[in-house]
Every structure is written in structure tokens, then in C-alpha cells.
Design an enzyme around this catalytic site. Structure first.
Site, PDB file in Angstrom:
ATOM      1  N   LEU A   1       0.865  -1.184   0.000  1.00  0.00           N
ATOM      2  CA  LEU A   1       0.000   0.000   0.000  1.00  0.00           C
ATOM      3  C   LEU A   1       0.897   1.228   0.000  1.00  0.00           C
ATOM      4  CD1 LEU A   1      -3.232   0.768   1.949  1.00  0.00           C
ATOM      5  CD2 LEU A   1      -1.353   2.423   2.008  1.00  0.00           C
TER       6      LEU A   1
ATOM      7  N   GLY B   1      -0.003   8.734  -1.652  1.00  0.00           N
ATOM      8  CA  GLY B   1       0.433   9.803  -2.567  1.00  0.00           C
ATOM      9  C   GLY B   1       0.868   9.295  -3.929  1.00  0.00           C
TER      10      GLY B   1
ATOM     11  N   TYR C   1       9.764  22.476   6.517  1.00  0.00           N
ATOM     12  CA  TYR C   1       9.857  21.166   5.844  1.00  0.00           C
ATOM     13  C   TYR C   1      10.899  20.297   6.551  1.00  0.00           C
ATOM     14  CZ  TYR C   1      10.768  17.687   2.165  1.00  0.00           C
ATOM     15  OH  TYR C   1      10.936  16.518   1.464  1.00  0.00           O
TER      16      TYR C   1
HETATM   17  N1  LIG Z   1      10.934  15.727  -5.274  1.00  0.00           N
HETATM   18  C1  LIG Z   1      11.906  15.944  -4.431  1.00  0.00           C
HETATM   19  O1  LIG Z   1      12.872  16.699  -4.724  1.00  0.00           O
HETATM   20  C2  LIG Z   1      11.909  15.252  -3.086  1.00  0.00           C
HETATM   21  C3  LIG Z   1      13.116  15.217  -2.370  1.00  0.00           C
HETATM   22  C4  LIG Z   1      13.140  14.581  -1.128  1.00  0.00           C
HETATM   23  C5  LIG Z   1      11.988  13.983  -0.619  1.00  0.00           C
HETATM   24  N2  LIG Z   1      10.832  14.029  -1.339  1.00  0.00           N
HETATM   25  C6  LIG Z   1       9.650  13.415  -0.723  1.00  0.00           C
HETATM   26  O2  LIG Z   1       9.081  12.471  -1.618  1.00  0.00           O
HETATM   27  C7  LIG Z   1       7.688  12.340  -1.354  1.00  0.00           C
HETATM   28  C8  LIG Z   1       6.914  12.395  -2.667  1.00  0.00           C
HETATM   29  O3  LIG Z   1       7.094  13.658  -3.258  1.00  0.00           O
HETATM   30  P1  LIG Z   1       7.226  13.854  -4.851  1.00  0.00           P
HETATM   31  O4  LIG Z   1       8.559  14.414  -5.126  1.00  0.00           O
HETATM   32  O5  LIG Z   1       6.787  12.654  -5.562  1.00  0.00           O
HETATM   33  O6  LIG Z   1       6.198  15.058  -5.049  1.00  0.00           O
HETATM   34  P2  LIG Z   1       4.757  15.133  -5.770  1.00  0.00           P
HETATM   35  O7  LIG Z   1       4.873  14.686  -7.190  1.00  0.00           O
HETATM   36  O8  LIG Z   1       4.280  16.505  -5.472  1.00  0.00           O
HETATM   37  O9  LIG Z   1       3.888  14.049  -5.003  1.00  0.00           O
HETATM   38  C9  LIG Z   1       3.419  14.268  -3.699  1.00  0.00           C
HETATM   39  C10 LIG Z   1       2.273  13.336  -3.455  1.00  0.00           C
HETATM   40  O10 LIG Z   1       1.813  13.518  -2.108  1.00  0.00           O
HETATM   41  C11 LIG Z   1       0.415  13.625  -2.173  1.00  0.00           C
HETATM   42  N3  LIG Z   1      -0.173  14.296  -1.000  1.00  0.00           N
HETATM   43  C12 LIG Z   1       0.039  15.544  -0.525  1.00  0.00           C
HETATM   44  N4  LIG Z   1      -0.728  15.763   0.562  1.00  0.00           N
HETATM   45  C13 LIG Z   1      -1.436  14.619   0.771  1.00  0.00           C
HETATM   46  C14 LIG Z   1      -2.395  14.194   1.726  1.00  0.00           C
HETATM   47  N5  LIG Z   1      -2.832  14.991   2.709  1.00  0.00           N
HETATM   48  N6  LIG Z   1      -2.888  12.916   1.643  1.00  0.00           N
HETATM   49  C15 LIG Z   1      -2.501  12.085   0.661  1.00  0.00           C
HETATM   50  N7  LIG Z   1      -1.607  12.446  -0.285  1.00  0.00           N
HETATM   51  C16 LIG Z   1      -1.084  13.680  -0.229  1.00  0.00           C
HETATM   52  C17 LIG Z   1       0.118  14.361  -3.454  1.00  0.00           C
HETATM   53  O11 LIG Z   1      -1.231  14.193  -3.793  1.00  0.00           O
HETATM   54  P3  LIG Z   1      -2.138  15.290  -4.555  1.00  0.00           P
HETATM   55  O12 LIG Z   1      -1.913  15.037  -6.017  1.00  0.00           O
HETATM   56  O13 LIG Z   1      -3.517  15.000  -4.086  1.00  0.00           O
HETATM   57  O14 LIG Z   1      -1.638  16.645  -4.115  1.00  0.00           O
HETATM   58  C18 LIG Z   1       1.082  13.621  -4.370  1.00  0.00           C
HETATM   59  O15 LIG Z   1       0.519  12.398  -4.779  1.00  0.00           O
HETATM   60  C19 LIG Z   1       7.323  13.452  -0.366  1.00  0.00           C
HETATM   61  O16 LIG Z   1       7.224  12.889   0.932  1.00  0.00           O
HETATM   62  C20 LIG Z   1       8.529  14.392  -0.442  1.00  0.00           C
HETATM   63  O17 LIG Z   1       8.743  15.086   0.765  1.00  0.00           O
HETATM   64  C21 LIG Z   1      10.766  14.642  -2.560  1.00  0.00           C
END
Ligand SMILES: NC(=O)c1ccc[n+]([C@@H]2O[C@H](COP(=O)([O-])OP(=O)(O)OC[C@H]3O[C@@H](n4cnc5c(N)ncnc54)[C@H](OP(=O)(O)O)[C@@H]3O)[C@@H](O)[C@H]2O)c1
Length: 274
Positions: A6, A9, A146
Site C-alpha cells: 500500500l 500519494g 519542511y
Molecule cells: N521531489 C523531491 O525533490 C523530493 C526530495 C526529497 C523527498 N521528497 C519526498 O518524496 C515524497 C513524494 O514527493 P514527490 O517528489 O513525488 O512530489 P509530488 O509529485 O508533489 O507528489 C506528492 C504526493 O503527495 C500527495 N499528498 C500531498 N498531501 C497529501 C495528503 N494529505 N494525503 C494524501 N496524499 C497527499 C500528493 O497528492 P495530490 O496530487 O492529491 O496533491 C502527491 O501524490 C514526499 O514525501 C517528499 O517530501 C521529494
């Protein structure tokens, strides 16, 4: 028997890539997201269940787990991936922004775990993967809130990695660096309107752009998450991305103050007297 994961996001970025990776490797996938009605790709996959889950809503979490078990019989791994960032100086961040990001990035995974742990304990197995960030180990200017959430998630998860061993539950942390997703584009900006930080933000962004060149693909992170889920050991941390490795290597090779000085020289040289 096919295994089941599971993931939270999964509407985009790392979560979606992870859902596709597990599916490709033959797992059943419970792909959860806030707005499943907008999804078309994962919905069409056999052995995937797209279901509503907002990590801020316990009922939706309990329901997604129940639906997943009804369809696949069992859950073997949980990936707490959902998260976002708030960008801007701390002083301009509102209480509401702080509450909401903690509610998603920290209390969200806690809610999911509270719901799944009785099942994992009962079946005497299960893998928990909390997606933190390089930003859960090192910090950059202008994203203090953050970092606060991801440092907290790191500490929380490290403790679970002791606490859950008696039950055969593996607890893991995956730490991506900069990853090409909509993460930066979806960043919430601090809402205070004091222009006192404008120059600092401008310089910070300029220095960030200069140094933030080692970006990973979401598929690279998904691959690491899959490894963490399947290597069948109690390794806690999985750093991933060239930038994560770069900063962690420096952090671990010099003393604490030298490291802070290094980061200041890199990101805020305009404000140093040397
Ligand atoms: N991209 C980077 O540079 C980076 C670096 C380090 C760590 N991360 C971590 O990686 C993870 C994924 O991020 P990503 O880079 O893939 O960004 P992303 O494409 O913006 O994806 C974020 C996901 O989280 C979901 N989300 C946000 N709030 C939510 C809630 N209340 N309940 C359920 N889902 C929720 C979003 O859903 P919606 O579509 O509904 O908004 C989206 O599916 C995050 O934890 C982030 O902190 C990212």
C-alpha cells in the site's frame, strides 16, 4: 502468494513511479491518493486497486486498508510517501501552514502506521518504508518547516526500528535528494508579506540553482524503495540520489561546525565576513 504493497500519494512523482515499479515486479498494488477520480493510468492495471486516502483523515486510511485487504487478502509492505514542502523564511510562516505540513508529513505516516500495525503484529511480518528526504539529515536555507517535519519523521522512524523488531516488522527510511517531480512546483509559499527577507530569498535561490544540479528521476527513487521492501533485512536507512550521497559524505567526514561553515559558504556566502 503474490505480495501486496500500500502506497500513499500515488497521484504523481515518486509515489506513482513506485506503484508502477511494484506492479512491474509482480506485486499487488493498493495505490492510494486524495483524488482517485482523476487517475487513469493506475486504474487500468490488473492487480492494482486505486483507492481514496488522505493522510490527514484517519477514516480514509482505515477504509483504504480495509478495501485493500478485501481485494488482496493481506498487506506485506506500506510506503508512506505522501508529502509536500513549505518554502519561505520561518518568520513569515503561519501557524496554519505549520500545522498542516506536520499533519501531512509527520502525523500522516503516524496515522497510517497506527492503522496497519495491529495487522503486521498479528501476521508477524511487514515492511514499513517512510520516505523522508536528504532534508531529514541535512538542511538548506528557507525551508525550515519542511526540514522540521522530515527530521521528526527520521527520529520517529529510527525509534520504531527498535520497537518493532520483536514482532518481525522491518522499519526502513528512504531518503531521496532532489527529484524531478511536481514537488517544487507544488510547494506552498509562506504567506507573511514582510519584504525584509526578499534579498535573502533571491540570493538563496540563486545559490540553490547553482548547486542543485544532481537531480534524480522518480524511477530511481522507486527502485530504491522496491529494494528496501524486498531485501529482507533490518537495514534502516536508504539514501538515494547523487546529491544525497554528496551531502551525507561531507556531513560524515568533517566535524559539525566545519560542516555548517561549508553549507554557509555554499548557500549564503553574501552574508559572511570572510
Ligand atoms: N521531489 C523531491 O525533490 C523530493 C526530495 C526529497 C523527498 N521528497 C519526498 O518524496 C515524497 C513524494 O514527493 P514527490 O517528489 O513525488 O512530489 P509530488 O509529485 O508533489 O507528489 C506528492 C504526493 O503527495 C500527495 N499528498 C500531498 N498531501 C497529501 C495528503 N494529505 N494525503 C494524501 N496524499 C497527499 C500528493 O497528492 P495530490 O496530487 O492529491 O496533491 C502527491 O501524490 C514526499 O514525501 C517528499 O517530501 C521529494
Amino acid at each position: 502468494m503474490k505480495k501486496t504493497v500500500l502506497i500513499t500519494g500515488t497521484s504523481s512523482g515518486i509515489g506513482k513511479a513506485t506503484a508502477l515499479e511494484f506492479h512491474r515486479k509482480g506485486w499487488n498494488v493498493i495505490a492510494t491518493m486524495r483524488s482517485p477520480e482523476k487517475e487513469s493510468e493506475l486504474t487500468n492495471l490488473e492487480n492494482a486497486l486505486v483507492v481514496a486516502l488522505d493522510v490527514q483523515n484517519q477514516e480514509s486510511i482505515d477504509n483504504a486498508i480495509e478495501e485493500g485487504i478485501k481485494k488482496f487478502g493481506k498487506i506485506d509492505a506500506i510506503v508512506n510517501n505522501a508529502g509536500y514542502t513549505v518554502f519561505g523564511p520561518f518568520e513569515l510562516t503561519t501557524d496554519d501552514q505549520i500545522s498542516r505540513i506536520f499533519d501531512t508529513n509527520l502525523y500522516g505516516p503516524m496515522r497510517v502506521l497506527r492503522s496497519i500495525l495491529p495487522l503486521f503484529r498479528e501476521q508477524k511480518s511487514g515492511v514499513i518504508i517512510n520516505v523522508t528526504s536528504a532534508g531529514g539529515r541535512v538542511t538548506y536555507p528557507i525551508t525550515s518547516i519542511y526540514h522540521a517535519t522530515k527530521f521528526a519523521l527520521e527520529g520517529f522512524t529510527e525509534t520504531l526500528a527498535y520497537e518493532l523488531i520483536p514482532f518481525g516488522i522491518q522499519t526502513k527510511i528512504v531518503e531521496p535528494g532532489s527529484t524531478a517531480t511536481k514537488f517544487v512546483g507544488s510547494a506552498e509559499i509562506t504567506t507573511g508579506d514582510n519584504p525584509i527577507y526578499d534579498e535573502f530569498i533571491h540570493n538563496g535561490l540563486k545559490n540553490w540553482e547553482k548547486h542543485d544540479t544532481l537531480t534524480s528521476s522518480p524511477e530511481t527513487i522507486a527502485d530504491k524503495i522496491f529494494t528496501a521492501a524486498t531485501d529482507n533485512n533490518y537495514v534502516l536507512r536508504y539514501p538515494v540520489g547523487e546529491d544525497t550521497e554528496f551531502y551525507l559524505a561531507i556531513r560524515q567526514s568533517i566535524d559539525d561546525q566545519s560542516y555548517v561553515d561549508f553549507m554557509r559558504n555554499r548557500f549564503i556566502p553574501e552574508y559572511l565576513n570572510n
